[in-house]
Design an enzyme around this catalytic site. Structure first.
Site, PDB file in Angstrom:
ATOM      1  N   ASP A  40       1.004  -1.175   0.315  1.00 12.36           N
ATOM      2  CA  ASP A  40      -0.059   0.428   0.377  1.00 12.36           C
ATOM      3  C   ASP A  40       1.408   1.208   0.098  1.00 12.36           C
ATOM      4  O   ASP A  40       2.000   0.834   0.343  1.00 12.36           O
ATOM      5  CB  ASP A  40      -0.731   0.562   1.279  1.00 12.36           C
ATOM      6  N   LYS A  62      -4.057   2.640  -2.427  1.00 12.60           N
ATOM      7  CA  LYS A  62      -5.468   1.561  -1.227  1.00 12.60           C
ATOM      8  C   LYS A  62      -4.069   3.300   0.022  1.00 12.60           C
ATOM      9  O   LYS A  62      -4.471   2.548   0.802  1.00 12.60           O
ATOM     10  CB  LYS A  62      -4.585   0.625  -0.592  1.00 12.60           C
ATOM     11  N   MET A 175     -10.011   7.340   8.791  1.00  6.61           N
ATOM     12  CA  MET A 175      -9.548   8.231   7.516  1.00  6.61           C
ATOM     13  C   MET A 175     -10.120  10.067   7.490  1.00  6.61           C
ATOM     14  O   MET A 175     -11.634   9.442   6.955  1.00  6.61           O
ATOM     15  CB  MET A 175      -9.837   7.510   6.195  1.00  6.61           C
TER      16      MET A 175
END
Length: 255
Positions: A40, A62, A175
């Site tokens: 990632d 990602k 996030m």
């Protein structure tokens, strides 16, 4: 007649929050023995450098809000490389089982008859708590932890936040930086008190981690709009226990 190629295996490995010394021994050994590494975007170079010189390295992206390789493409790539006889490491930030799509990848590998194993890693909520000196649970304040993401759908949060209004729950939102205002509105509407302590950590677990603290009613102002690293938001009474600065020893170890 060509000899039959024995399929390799795939290890779904948690890279932790980014500091190489937070890798588990098993994860470090897997990276050090990898023949193919699918990683990632948040995995730092110091961890990638642990792979052998001959290892095939492919970035999958990602990262929230950035262009990434489609999940179906990643699944096909893991299967293709393993069928060529390579031992593959699928390297993910944090822990593969926490918003890492490990279930989808395991399903694809099992369907293809590829041996697969998961190696856990330190997740961002645990890394932030350790780095800035606050607990995720605490007697008399927090009896449970809710891990969730701030997924936006047509400008609003897509999930039901009523369970997160529990005053004895620590809410760790992955996030969540871009959705701070929407998170505040949803939690206030669900009944979480405006004075509930909150914090945000950018780059949890790394030497350049930054902490921002406040209360729920000011969450949108607590989280700067120009943060570039991954942001974890924590809502709950335990957030008031965070140190203003990371302990010197932890900062030294992460550098």
């Amino acid at each position: 007649m060509l000899p039959e190629v024995r399929p390799g295996r795939v290890l779904l490995v948690g890279a932790g929050p980014g500091a190489a010394d937070l890798l588990t021994l098993r994860a470090a050994r897997a990276v050090g023995e990898a023949q193919a590494l699918l990683y990632d975007a948040l995995v730092p170079q110091e961890i990638l450098d642990m792979a052998p010189a001959h290892c095939l390295k492919i970035q999958t992206g990602k990262r929230a809000g950035r262009t990434s390789m489609a999940q179906a493409t990643i699944n096909r790539l893991m299967v293709r490389l393993a069928r060529r006889g390579l031992d593959v490491v699928r390297l993910k930030g944090g822990d593969p089982s926490v918003f890492g799509r490990v279930g989808e990848e395991m399903d694809a590998l099992r369907a293809a008859g590829i041996e697969a194993q998961v190696i856990p890693g330190v997740t961002a909520a645990a890394a932030a708590a350790a780095q800035f000196g606050f607990p995720l649970t605490h007697r008399g304040q927090a009896r449970r932890v809710v891990l969730t993401t701030a997924r936006l759908d047509q400008g609003g949060l897509a999930q039901d936040w009523r369970a997160a209004a529990d005053p004895e729950a620590t809410l760790a939102i992955y996030m969540g930086g871009a959705a701070a205002g929407a998170i505040r509105d949803q939690l206030l509407a669900a009944g979480r008190p405006a004075t509930t302590p909150v914090l945000a950590v950018e780059n949890a677990g790394r030497a350049d981690a930054r902490l921002f603290t406040g209360t729920l009613d000011g969450l949108a102002e607590t989280v700067p709009s120009d943060l570039d690293g991954p942001v974890l938001i924590v809502v709950g009474e335990v957030a008031a226990r965070a140190a203003v600065r990371a302990p010197a020893l932890l900062t030294e170890l992460a550098s």
